[in-house]
Design a protein around this motif. Sequence first.
Motif, mmCIF file in Angstrom:
data_model
loop_
_atom_site.group_PDB
_atom_site.id
_atom_site.type_symbol
_atom_site.label_atom_id
_atom_site.label_comp_id
_atom_site.label_asym_id
_atom_site.label_seq_id
_atom_site.Cartn_x
_atom_site.Cartn_y
_atom_site.Cartn_z
ATOM 1 N N ALA A 1 0.832 -1.206 0.000
ATOM 2 C CA ALA A 1 0.000 0.000 0.000
ATOM 3 C C ALA A 1 0.863 1.252 0.000
ATOM 4 O O ALA A 1 0.564 2.227 -0.701
ATOM 5 N N ALA A 2 1.956 1.242 0.761
ATOM 6 C CA ALA A 2 2.830 2.417 0.830
ATOM 7 C C ALA A 2 3.398 2.750 -0.537
ATOM 8 O O ALA A 2 3.520 3.923 -0.905
ATOM 9 N N ILE A 3 3.754 1.708 -1.302
ATOM 10 C CA ILE A 3 4.282 1.931 -2.644
ATOM 11 C C ILE A 3 3.224 2.586 -3.529
ATOM 12 O O ILE A 3 3.513 3.526 -4.285
ATOM 13 N N THR A 4 1.975 2.112 -3.425
ATOM 14 C CA THR A 4 0.907 2.668 -4.261
ATOM 15 C C THR A 4 0.506 4.058 -3.796
ATOM 16 O O THR A 4 0.204 4.930 -4.630
ATOM 17 N N TYR A 5 0.505 4.307 -2.484
ATOM 18 C CA TYR A 5 0.272 5.674 -2.003
ATOM 19 C C TYR A 5 1.293 6.626 -2.643
ATOM 20 O O TYR A 5 0.946 7.741 -3.063
ATOM 21 N N HIS A 6 2.547 6.176 -2.683
ATOM 22 C CA HIS A 6 3.598 7.035 -3.245
ATOM 23 C C HIS A 6 3.313 7.337 -4.715
ATOM 24 O O HIS A 6 3.446 8.489 -5.158
ATOM 25 N N GLN A 7 2.907 6.318 -5.480
ATOM 26 C CA GLN A 7 2.630 6.547 -6.893
ATOM 27 C C GLN A 7 1.428 7.468 -7.082
ATOM 28 O O GLN A 7 1.420 8.305 -7.990
ATOM 29 N N ALA B 1 11.624 5.942 2.987
ATOM 30 C CA ALA B 1 11.348 7.219 3.644
ATOM 31 C C ALA B 1 12.162 8.332 3.009
ATOM 32 O O ALA B 1 11.659 9.448 2.810
ATOM 33 N N ALA B 2 13.428 8.060 2.683
ATOM 34 C CA ALA B 2 14.287 9.085 2.082
ATOM 35 C C ALA B 2 13.714 9.558 0.759
ATOM 36 O O ALA B 2 13.738 10.763 0.448
ATOM 37 N N ILE B 3 13.184 8.622 -0.040
ATOM 38 C CA ILE B 3 12.579 8.988 -1.317
ATOM 39 C C ILE B 3 11.345 9.862 -1.080
ATOM 40 O O ILE B 3 11.131 10.870 -1.773
ATOM 41 N N THR B 4 10.532 9.494 -0.096
ATOM 42 C CA THR B 4 9.305 10.247 0.165
ATOM 43 C C THR B 4 9.607 11.610 0.778
ATOM 44 O O THR B 4 8.946 12.603 0.452
ATOM 45 N N ALA C 1 -1.926 19.576 -2.685
ATOM 46 C CA ALA C 1 -2.545 19.157 -1.425
ATOM 47 C C ALA C 1 -2.762 17.644 -1.433
ATOM 48 O O ALA C 1 -2.451 16.945 -0.453
ATOM 49 N N ALA C 2 -3.282 17.120 -2.550
ATOM 50 C CA ALA C 2 -3.490 15.670 -2.658
ATOM 51 C C ALA C 2 -2.154 14.936 -2.657
ATOM 52 O O ALA C 2 -2.017 13.884 -2.020
ATOM 53 N N ALA C 3 -1.172 15.482 -3.370
ATOM 54 C CA ALA C 3 0.140 14.840 -3.417
ATOM 55 C C ALA C 3 0.728 14.707 -2.018
ATOM 56 O O ALA C 3 1.209 13.632 -1.629
ATOM 57 N N GLU C 4 0.673 15.784 -1.252
ATOM 58 C CA GLU C 4 1.218 15.732 0.110
ATOM 59 C C GLU C 4 0.474 14.711 0.956
ATOM 60 O O GLU C 4 1.088 13.964 1.738
ATOM 61 N N SER C 5 -0.843 14.653 0.803
ATOM 62 C CA SER C 5 -1.635 13.705 1.580
ATOM 63 C C SER C 5 -1.232 12.265 1.276
ATOM 64 O O SER C 5 -1.033 11.453 2.193
ATOM 65 N N TRP C 6 -1.081 11.936 -0.025
ATOM 66 C CA TRP C 6 -0.675 10.583 -0.391
ATOM 67 C C TRP C 6 0.743 10.277 0.111
ATOM 68 O O TRP C 6 0.999 9.182 0.635
ATOM 69 N N TYR C 7 1.649 11.217 -0.049
ATOM 70 C CA TYR C 7 3.029 10.987 0.399
ATOM 71 C C TYR C 7 3.088 10.760 1.907
ATOM 72 O O TYR C 7 3.845 9.920 2.397
ATOM 73 N N ARG C 8 2.295 11.523 2.650
ATOM 74 C CA ARG C 8 2.311 11.364 4.111
ATOM 75 C C ARG C 8 1.757 9.998 4.521
ATOM 76 O O ARG C 8 2.212 9.417 5.512
ATOM 77 N N LYS C 9 0.769 9.488 3.796
ATOM 78 C CA LYS C 9 0.246 8.147 4.084
ATOM 79 C C LYS C 9 1.332 7.103 3.829
ATOM 80 O O LYS C 9 1.486 6.152 4.617
ATOM 81 N N SER C 10 2.070 7.275 2.740
ATOM 82 C CA SER C 10 3.177 6.372 2.448
ATOM 83 C C SER C 10 4.250 6.471 3.526
ATOM 84 O O SER C 10 4.761 5.461 4.028
ATOM 85 N N LEU C 11 4.580 7.697 3.902
ATOM 86 C CA LEU C 11 5.651 7.935 4.862
ATOM 87 C C LEU C 11 5.334 7.352 6.235
ATOM 88 O O LEU C 11 6.221 6.816 6.913
ATOM 89 N N GLU C 12 4.071 7.432 6.640
ATOM 90 C CA GLU C 12 3.685 6.904 7.960
ATOM 91 C C GLU C 12 4.021 5.424 8.062
ATOM 92 O O GLU C 12 4.526 4.954 9.084
ATOM 93 N N GLU D 1 6.267 3.770 6.040
ATOM 94 C CA GLU D 1 7.722 3.602 5.880
ATOM 95 C C GLU D 1 8.459 3.858 7.189
ATOM 96 O O GLU D 1 9.353 3.092 7.575
ATOM 97 N N GLU D 2 8.082 4.919 7.876
ATOM 98 C CA GLU D 2 8.740 5.230 9.146
ATOM 99 C C GLU D 2 8.424 4.161 10.192
ATOM 100 O O GLU D 2 9.314 3.731 10.937
ATOM 101 N N ARG D 3 7.165 3.737 10.243
ATOM 102 C CA ARG D 3 6.779 2.737 11.248
ATOM 103 C C ARG D 3 7.473 1.397 11.005
ATOM 104 O O ARG D 3 7.831 0.698 11.945
ATOM 105 N N GLN D 4 7.686 1.055 9.738
ATOM 106 C CA GLN D 4 8.314 -0.217 9.404
ATOM 107 C C GLN D 4 9.842 -0.122 9.336
ATOM 108 O O GLN D 4 10.503 -1.129 9.080
ATOM 109 N N GLY D 5 10.379 1.069 9.565
ATOM 110 C CA GLY D 5 11.835 1.233 9.531
ATOM 111 C C GLY D 5 12.422 1.174 8.131
ATOM 112 O O GLY D 5 13.606 0.856 7.963
#
Length: 216
Positions: free
Chosen positions: A46-52, A86-89, A64-75, A77-81
């Motif tokens: 899901a994180a990969i698809t959020y990023h796309q 995360a660096a890409i996002t 605004a939508a881009a930031e929202s999707w990236y933040r969902k991906s980042l949450e 990525e950060e939680r899973q280490g």
Amino acid sequence: GNEHGAAITYHQLGRVAEERRDFAAAESWYRKSLEIKERQGNEHGAAITYHQLGLVAEERRDFAAAESWYRKSLEIEERQGNEHGAAITYHQLGLVAQERRDFAAAESWYRKSLEIKERQGNEHGAAITYHQLGRVAEERRDFAVTWSWFLKAVSVFLRFNDKHSTGIVFRSLAKSFSEALPDIRPRLLSQGREAGLPDEFLQSLESSVNQPSTES
């Protein structure tokens, strides 16, 4: 009934549509992929698809939508280490902030990305972020800092024999030099010489700003 496989293929069809710049189709395919991944609890996928989806929104200039999707991906990525993801996002969030002309936020995101890339030895990725930090400094009209970042970027690209990226940075150097005040330019040229920029390039910069105006 292989939903896992279908989700992967939906995602790839989204990539194809995105390459064709058919962003409506890309979003539709990504959402079909995402629906399965979320239902099956596949957070990494899901994180990969959020990023796309963030990239698609960014292409549409819906920041605004881009930031929202990236933040969902980042949450995730950060939680899973997942520091690489995360660096890409972080970098993409920096691009979004830069487009919004929020240069303080852009620099903050880029530095978070850079910290990981440098620590992991990702020199080429770091050079991409050096260049963006230079662009932020350029927007702030701080040309000495701009050149410091651009020179760090070009030194890496030259070492990697990345002619495309090297050309981009040389054009950035030339643009910022032309926009700098005349009393700043000698300092920039000195920075360039210390960094080992080709003499012919530096001479071309000097001659370009010393040409008489043809305006009447």
